[in-house]
Structure formats: structure tokens, C-alpha cells
Write an enzyme that holds these catalytic residues in place. Structure first.
Site, PDB file in Angstrom:
ATOM      1  N   GLU A   1      39.285  32.086  42.763  1.00 13.91           N
ATOM      2  CA  GLU A   1      38.893  33.452  42.014  1.00 13.91           C
ATOM      3  C   GLU A   1      40.681  34.340  41.061  1.00 13.91           C
ATOM      4  O   GLU A   1      40.202  34.732  39.557  1.00 13.91           O
ATOM      5  CB  GLU A   1      38.266  35.012  42.380  1.00 13.91           C
ATOM      6  CG  GLU A   1      36.836  34.236  42.423  1.00 13.91           C
ATOM      7  CD  GLU A   1      36.138  34.099  41.137  1.00 13.91           C
ATOM      8  OE1 GLU A   1      36.462  34.670  40.044  1.00 13.91           O
ATOM      9  OE2 GLU A   1      34.742  33.448  41.448  1.00 13.91           O
TER      10      GLU A   1
ATOM     11  N   ASP B   1      31.331  40.043  35.582  1.00 14.65           N
ATOM     12  CA  ASP B   1      32.956  39.893  34.537  1.00 14.65           C
ATOM     13  C   ASP B   1      32.195  39.571  32.908  1.00 14.65           C
ATOM     14  O   ASP B   1      31.434  40.540  32.469  1.00 14.65           O
ATOM     15  CB  ASP B   1      33.480  38.128  34.930  1.00 14.65           C
ATOM     16  CG  ASP B   1      32.638  37.270  34.256  1.00 14.65           C
ATOM     17  OD1 ASP B   1      31.391  37.571  34.184  1.00 14.65           O
ATOM     18  OD2 ASP B   1      32.943  35.930  34.490  1.00 14.65           O
TER      19      ASP B   1
ATOM     20  N   TYR C   1      35.703  42.888  40.825  1.00 15.80           N
ATOM     21  CA  TYR C   1      35.063  41.736  40.302  1.00 15.80           C
ATOM     22  C   TYR C   1      35.244  40.791  41.568  1.00 15.80           C
ATOM     23  O   TYR C   1      34.262  40.274  41.650  1.00 15.80           O
ATOM     24  CB  TYR C   1      35.403  41.178  38.747  1.00 15.80           C
ATOM     25  CG  TYR C   1      35.054  40.213  38.941  1.00 15.80           C
ATOM     26  CD1 TYR C   1      33.909  39.353  38.627  1.00 15.80           C
ATOM     27  CD2 TYR C   1      36.084  39.284  38.873  1.00 15.80           C
ATOM     28  CE1 TYR C   1      33.652  38.381  38.432  1.00 15.80           C
ATOM     29  CE2 TYR C   1      35.403  37.764  39.197  1.00 15.80           C
ATOM     30  CZ  TYR C   1      34.042  37.219  38.550  1.00 15.80           C
ATOM     31  OH  TYR C   1      34.178  36.130  38.482  1.00 15.80           O
TER      32      TYR C   1
END
Ligand code: SF4
Length: 362
Positions: free
Chosen positions: A53, A154, A136
Site C-alpha cells: 500500500e 481511495d 486510507y
């Protein structure tokens, strides 16, 4: 008043349980195979989820794939990464975006080892307290690695949600509304798979410009598709044009080839910074109506454009010869400088542009 698209009695709510079922069924057969992922129904390694991520924050999946493999081979777990010298991590990060992210990555690994016994926390709030982890990423780790029923929002999830609910309100004003709607989609049964299914759908089907609604597992429940609005959503606020200002900057030489500079006033724009004397763009006195600063005749040389946060500036750069040689005779705040020293006095970028437009080193 709601900003969601509706037309009186024909308005229909999105059938959320049908939506979840359709999306998870689609994911079970179509999930992208990615090295940081576990097969549908299984739990992924939090370290791998976190690493991927952070890498994906600035780069595409295709670009991240080989880099992720190298990272994971070199540092297979958070303990190994925490023990690595920062320089090695920075070198391995080259080409993946801001180095601040790599520094945060390293600091985060150390904190996870030192304060959390080498285990990433499950609670999104605790995850957010770690370096480099925002809302996020915290939600993505919690959902994907720990099956916490939170929805990472997102750009992909934002776009799909705006379309599913036909939210007409433009971004960025609609952000909160969209996030609230997205949260209602998440399910307690398979939150990690659901979040990843949304990511895959956004990357492969519900794409920004040409959503492939005919191939979408959600077309029966999607309001944007029903109203023929898919490609128009989400809407975006048109950027306001910045106001425009104009003025003049003067490059005045003396017979020795030095240039005249002035220290700006301690308040207002570019406060206290050195400049070529300028006028007309910042309301500061004095103002020389005939473009004759300190009585010196000038001629036009170049034009410079500069964008400030709140306005756009066009400066006409003019040049002239100033007969005064001694500093004592100069107006307050002014001084002569050898052009070779221009790069050392901290000129603001606007004035660097002015200097370069006149062929001076800055
Ligand atoms: Fe996106 Fe079309 Fe699917 Fe709606 S039906 S979610 S607009 S691809």
C-alpha cells in the site's frame, strides 16, 4: 436536499446486499493475482499489505510488482526491515517516489518492532498513529490483513461509490458524502476481500474515462448505469481561475557591471527578501509612473510569468544604467551586487526568473 440523482417517484435505493453478493462472487473468480495478496477467503500478511500500500501510493501496480518482490526478498519481515540501515532502504526505494516515504517506512518498521512486538496493530486508529500511515492505508491494512469491517476509500472506491449511488455533487465537496456511502457498502463477513474487490473493479472495469458497464457485476444495482451517467461521474468542481496581476521589475546596472538589489519590507509578499526593484504588483510604494526607478531611464527587456498561491503574475522586466556608484548614495534598503553573487543571497524564485530572463546567473 439530496445531491444524489433522482427523478421523483422513480428513485430507487441501491440494493446493498445484492451488491455485496455480486461483487464477492465476481472477486472469487476474477481476483487479480498479486504477490501481497492471499487467495479469496484467506488472510494476508500485514507486513506485505502495508508495504504494497505504501508503494502503491505513488506508483501503478505494474511498476510496483518487481520492486515489491525485491523488497520482500531482501527484507522478508518487519523485523528485518527495522534492522536494516536507513541508507540501504533509501537506495532500494530509488524510483518509487518521495524519499520521505522511505524514511517513514523505515521509522514505521522500527516502531512496530519496538512498540508493538513486531505485529502491526489491528485498530485503524492505532495504525494511523504510525509514521507514514494515513486514513486510507490504515483502513486498507485493517480490512485486508485483519478483516476489520472498515472501507479504505481511495480514488477507485470514491469513483465507484459516486457512480453506484449516482452522486451528482461535485468533488471535492462531495468527499464526505461519498465516504459515508462507501462505508455502508462494507460487510462484516469478508471485509478484506470486499475492499480488494472494489480496488480490482476500479482498476479493471469501473475505470475513470470509459467504465465497462456491460462487463460489470454491479450493473443491475448501479444508479449511474441506470441513468446513463456512468462516464460523467464523479463530477468535479471546475478550478477557479486565479486573479491576474501585472507589474515591472528593473535590472539596473552601474558602470562597474554590478546590479541593484533592494531588501523588501518586512511585511507583505516576499517579506524581507532581496529583489530587483519592482512595482505595480504588490501595492508597495514607491511607484515610478514613467518606468524610471530612481530617475533612471529603462527599456523593456523580457517578460516573466509567475504563479503565486492566490494570483498569477506577469512582470515586464526592464533594464537601465544607474550612474550612482557608491552605496552611501543609494535609497534605503538598496545595495549593489556582483551578478556572480546573485545565487548566494537567497533570491525568491520570482526574482530568479527575472535574473535569468536578463541573462544573469541565479
Ligand atoms: Fe461502474 Fe458501470 Fe459498474 Fe456502475 S455499472 S459500477 S458505472 S462499471
Amino acid at each position: 436536499m439530496t445531491a444524489d440523482h433522482h427523478s421523483g417517484k422513480s428513485r430507487k435505493e441501491v440494493n446493498i446486499s445484492a451488491l455485496r453478493k455480486a461483487l464477492l462472487t465476481w472477486y472469487d473468480t476474477r481476483a487479480l493475482s498479486l504477490p501481497w495478496r492471499a487467495p479469496p477467503g484467506e488472510r494476508a500478511d500485514p507486513y506485505a499489505v502495508w508495504l504494497s500500500e505504501v508503494m502503491l501510493q505513488q506508483t501503478t501496480v505494474a511498476a510496483v510488482l518487481p520492486r515489491f518482490q525485491r523488497f520482500i526478498e531482501r527484507w522478508p519481515n518487519v523485523q528485518a526491515l527495522a534492522a536494516a540501515p536507513l541508507e540501504d532502504v533509501l537506495a532500494e526505494w530509488a524510483g518509487l517516489g518521495y524519499y520521505a516515504r522511505a524514511r517513514n517506512l523505515h521509522a514505521c518498521a522500527r516502531l512496530v518492532v519496538e512498540a508493538h512486538d513486531g505485529c502491526f496493530p489491528q485498530d485503524p486508529a492505532q495504525l494511523r498513529a504510525l509514521p507514514g500511515i494515513g486514513a486510507y492505508t490504515a483502513a486498507a491494512i485493517a480490512a485486508i490483513a485483519y478483516n476489520v469491517p472498515v472501507m479504505p476509500v481511495d480514488g477507485n472506491v470514491e469513483r465507484i461509490t459516486a457512480r453506484l449511488f449516482a452522486i451528482n455533487q461535485p468533488l471535492p465537496a462531495a468527499k464526505k458524502r461519498i465516504a459515508a456511502r462507501a462505508a455502508t457498502l462494507q460487510n462484516a463477513h469478508r471485509p478484506g476481500d470486499f475492499a480488494q474487490a472494489m480496488m480490482d473493479l476500479g482498476r479493471t472495469v469501473c475505470t475513470p474515462k470509459a467504465p465497462a458497464c456491460a462487463a460489470c457485476p454491479l450493473q443491475d444495482v448501479c444508479r449511474a448505469h441506470a441513468h446513463g451517467l456512468a462516464a460523467d461521474l464523479p463530477r468535479r468542481e471546475r478550478r477557479k481561475e486565479k486573479p491576474h496581476r501585472s507589474g515591472m521589475a528593473f535590472i539596473l546596472h552601474n558602470p562597474s557591471g554590478q546590479v541593484l538589489l533592494r531588501r523588501r519590507s518586512l511585511s507583505g509578499l516576499l517579506a524581507g527578501m532581496p529583489e530587483f526593484p519592482s512595482q505595480g504588483w504588490d501595492d508597495a510604494p514607491p511607484f515610478w509612473p514613467d518606468a524610471r526607478p530612481f530617475g533612471v531611464k529603462t527599456r523593456p527587456l523580457a517578460r516573466v510569468r509567475h504563479v503565486f498561491t492566490h494570483f498569477m503574475l506577469d512582470l515586464e522586466v526592464r533594464q537601465g544604467l544607474h550612474p550612482v556608484l557608491v552605496d552611501d548614495n543609494l535609497p534605503e534598503g538598496c545595495f549593489w551586487l556582483d551578478p556572480l553573487e546573485l545565487s548566494m543571497i537567497g533570491l525568491p524564485s520570482l526574482m530568479k526568473k527575472v535574473a535569468r530572463s536578463a541573462g544573469l546567473p541565479a
